[in-house]
Design a protein around this motif. Structure first.
Motif, PDB file in Angstrom:
ATOM      1  N   ARG A 146     -27.566   0.145  38.698  1.00 36.14           N
ATOM      2  CA  ARG A 146     -26.334   0.887  38.443  1.00 36.14           C
ATOM      3  C   ARG A 146     -25.919   0.805  36.975  1.00 36.14           C
ATOM      4  O   ARG A 146     -25.336   1.726  36.442  1.00 36.14           O
ATOM      5  N   ASN A 147     -26.213  -0.332  36.332  1.00 30.97           N
ATOM      6  CA  ASN A 147     -25.749  -0.508  34.953  1.00 30.97           C
ATOM      7  C   ASN A 147     -26.867  -0.339  33.921  1.00 30.97           C
ATOM      8  O   ASN A 147     -26.755  -0.827  32.809  1.00 30.97           O
ATOM      9  N   ARG A 232     -15.514  -0.298  31.675  1.00 31.44           N
ATOM     10  CA  ARG A 232     -16.196  -1.389  32.376  1.00 31.44           C
ATOM     11  C   ARG A 232     -15.567  -1.603  33.742  1.00 31.44           C
ATOM     12  O   ARG A 232     -14.533  -1.028  34.037  1.00 31.44           O
ATOM     13  N   ASP A 233     -16.200  -2.474  34.534  1.00 31.03           N
ATOM     14  CA  ASP A 233     -15.744  -2.650  35.910  1.00 31.03           C
ATOM     15  C   ASP A 233     -14.458  -3.459  36.018  1.00 31.03           C
ATOM     16  O   ASP A 233     -13.812  -3.463  37.050  1.00 31.03           O
ATOM     17  N   LEU A 241     -20.050  -0.299  31.004  1.00 31.25           N
ATOM     18  CA  LEU A 241     -20.820   0.692  31.764  1.00 31.25           C
ATOM     19  C   LEU A 241     -21.260   1.741  30.749  1.00 31.25           C
ATOM     20  O   LEU A 241     -22.431   2.038  30.611  1.00 31.25           O
ATOM     21  N   GLY A 260     -24.208   1.038  26.156  1.00 27.05           N
ATOM     22  CA  GLY A 260     -24.367   0.926  27.608  1.00 27.05           C
ATOM     23  C   GLY A 260     -25.272   1.972  28.231  1.00 27.05           C
ATOM     24  O   GLY A 260     -25.399   2.029  29.447  1.00 27.05           O
ATOM     25  N   ASN A 296     -27.180   5.375  38.733  1.00 26.97           N
ATOM     26  CA  ASN A 296     -26.384   5.381  37.501  1.00 26.97           C
ATOM     27  C   ASN A 296     -26.164   6.779  36.917  1.00 26.97           C
ATOM     28  O   ASN A 296     -25.763   6.910  35.767  1.00 26.97           O
ATOM     29  N   LYS A 299     -23.042   7.692  34.988  1.00 25.37           N
ATOM     30  CA  LYS A 299     -22.827   7.388  33.563  1.00 25.37           C
ATOM     31  C   LYS A 299     -22.801   8.662  32.711  1.00 25.37           C
ATOM     32  O   LYS A 299     -22.151   8.696  31.678  1.00 25.37           O
TER      33      LYS A 299
ATOM     34  N   MET B  32     -21.146  -8.244  36.704  1.00 22.86           N
ATOM     35  CA  MET B  32     -20.332  -7.458  35.778  1.00 22.86           C
ATOM     36  C   MET B  32     -19.605  -8.339  34.780  1.00 22.86           C
ATOM     37  O   MET B  32     -18.871  -7.856  33.941  1.00 22.86           O
TER      38      MET B  32
END
Lengths: 317, 223
Positions: A146-147, A232-233, A241, A260, A296, A299, B32
């Protein structure tokens, strides 16, 4: 952690020569990334060369009207410097968006540039990773990604570069000054400093063996309004991200770099020329050829919306 | 009453178990977390025969007292404080720079002592929670944490307090933060500033709002 011998050096040339002489050695400055990797035995140096006492801890004006930032200037001191805050605010903002205060009090300019990816498979020594063990495979492709990178990646590696500071430096066309083991020096434009993963994701930059970073130079200030927008999360103390670094001039022209999204800070020649045309036009050039994974793909939209928001704020004046 | 030494050892064992449990619980979040190691760091390489240990001498001034030690080059500042000097107030949480439990003040600045090699700080001055204040003579920040109940289990507290003392010092010195609106002005004291600046100290019990109250009171209640 594996056992190692330790040495302090007092000049940059001595450091580079010691590194070339001692196979298995690594430079250590703040140590906030290297020690962590050594605990997990991802990094296993047999000799550490402490480069904290080389007098490279100053920020000085250059003849060209810019600044030379010593390699050992701490992240906190760089972010707090009055000249950086006034003339290169995007750099100050990027630094302050990264890590925690404790880490910024220890991490250095050169160390920040050279930090390794935080791909969870790079860190998990039970999993294949081409960056950690060349040729072993990439667990992130088809795994938890995901990242990970959406552009510029390869079949061998889809990891991202974690630094915020480097994204701002890429935007500012910084130069990386080094000394080689033979004592000669050079300046590598930051655009040529990092490498795409290709088939050799374990080689992340164009430094030669033993070559030591001594400073980062910034050209004359650009003026304009500076932005570093990091998504970001959680609100603090998390990797990006995506992040957007931008300098916007009163006439709407400017430049933009992304964090990112790739194996290195991401900037595309030609994309800046579309600034006045709005976010869509810029992102079309910036992310041309992007190949996100199913996890992802968000993004791409996030980059577009983040840039849109930066440009809207710039317009407000 | 129990033998004090026995009690002390038992308490330390309980805390060790607690630390392991806390680390395990934190793993899903770590993906994260922006920290030196934000990956799934649970797997370690099987023990490989390492070369012989190397030792080195280091001089440290800790809480005003000079120490000269011979340590393995691998020893973190955190382990020197806890294992060699028996200053067990500083806690080992994640041991990878994510949680802030090991925060101490090194030459006037807060750092994660777990990510520092002791031998790299020869001649340095370290202040730990024990050096800030002692029972009967608490530092104002320690007293405010007690008054505002700024903890539950207490494991993160020494790191939180060392950090909190540094936060006020950093604001006084004009160090900006991510939430400072104008980089060309001195940062103001506000709840947002305190929260952002304390983000390197995790409290799994969630005592955050009381921690902010304690810091605000010491700062003069202006937040």
């Amino acid at each position: 952690m594996r056992a190692f011998t330790y040495q302090r050096v007092s000049t940059p040339a001595e450091a580079a020569a010691a590194a070339a002489r001692t196979p298995g050695s690594r430079f250590i400055a703040g140590g906030t990334n290297l020690l962590d990797l050594m605990k997990l035995e991802i990094e296993t140096p047999t000799h550490l060369i402490d480069v904290n006492h080389l007098g490279l801890d100053k920020i000085e004006p250059t003849k060209e009207g810019g600044l030379r930032i010593g390699a050992q200037v701490l992240n906190v001191d760089l972010a707090s410097d009055a000249r950086i805050r006034r003339d290169y605010a995007v750099l100050s903002r990027a630094l302050l968006a990264g890590a925690s205060a404790q880490l910024r009090n220890k991490a250095t300019t050169a160390g920040n540039l050279l930090q390794r990816t935080r791909c969870p498979y790079f860190y998990d020594t039970a999993q294949p990773c081409n960056k950690r063990v060349p040729g072993s495979g990439c667990s992130a492709i088809g795994g938890y990604n995901r990242n990970h990178a959406i552009v510029g990646h390869s079949e061998a590696c889809i990891a991202t570069h974690p630094s915020d500071m480097a994204v701002a430096m890429q935007l500012l066309d910084a130069g990386v000054e080094t000394v080689k083991p033979d004592g000669s020096t050079r300046t590598i434009p930051i655009a040529d400093f990092y490498r795409l993963p290709g088939n050799t994701p374990h080689i992340e930059n164009n430094l030669m063996a033993g070559e030591l970073i001594t400073a980062v130079t910034l050209p004359r200030p650009l003026g304009g309004r500076h932005f570093y927008r990091k998504v970001r999360d959680r609100a603090s103390y998390a990797f990006a991200l995506v992040s957007v670094a931008a300098v916007v001039q009163p006439d709407g022209s400017g430049r933009v770099a992304l964090g990112g999204v790739a194996h290195k800070p991401w900037r595309v020649p030609g994309a800046d020329a579309s600034m006045a045309g709005g976010a869509n036009a810029v992102v079309e050039r910036l992310l041309a050829g992007a190949k996100p994974t199913a996890d992802n793909a968000f993004k791409v939209t996030l980059v577009q919306r983040t840039l849109e928001s930066v440009l809207a704020e710039a317009k407000k004046g | 009453m129990d033998d004090p030494i026995e009690t002390n050892i038992a308490r330390r064992n309980v805390l060790k178990t607690g630390a392991l449990a806390a680390t395990a619980t934190a793993v899903p979040l770590s993906a994260m977390a922006q920290a030196p190691n934000a990956g799934t760091a649970t797997a370690t390489t099987p023990a490989v025969p390492a070369s012989a240990p190397v030792t080195s001498k280091v001089k440290l001034r800790v809480n005003g007292k000079q120490h000269e030690l011979t340590v393995d080059t691998r020893t973190s500042l955190l382990d020197v404080l806890r294992e060699n000097l028996h200053l067990t107030g500083t806690k080992k949480g994640c041991d990878q720079g994510q949680c802030g439990a090991c925060t101490v003040i090194l030459d006037g600045r807060r750092i994660n002592s777990c990510l520092s090699l002791a031998i790299m700080h020869d001649g340095s001055e370290v202040t730990t929670i024990e050096g800030l204040g002692q029972p009967g003579k608490l530092h104002p920040m320690q007293a405010a944490f007690v008054k505002h109940d700024g903890y539950q289990c207490g494991y993160c507290t020494p790191g939180q307090i060392c950090s909190a003392v540094s936060v006020l010092d950093e604001i006084r010195k004009g160090v900006p933060s991510h939430v400072t609106a104008d980089l060309n002005q001195k940062p103001l004291l506000s709840i947002d500033e305190i929260r952002e600046r304390m983000s390197g100290n995790i409290c799994r019990c969630g005592a955050y709002s009381n921690i902010v109250d304690a810091i605000t009171e010491v700062a003069g209640g202006k937040a």
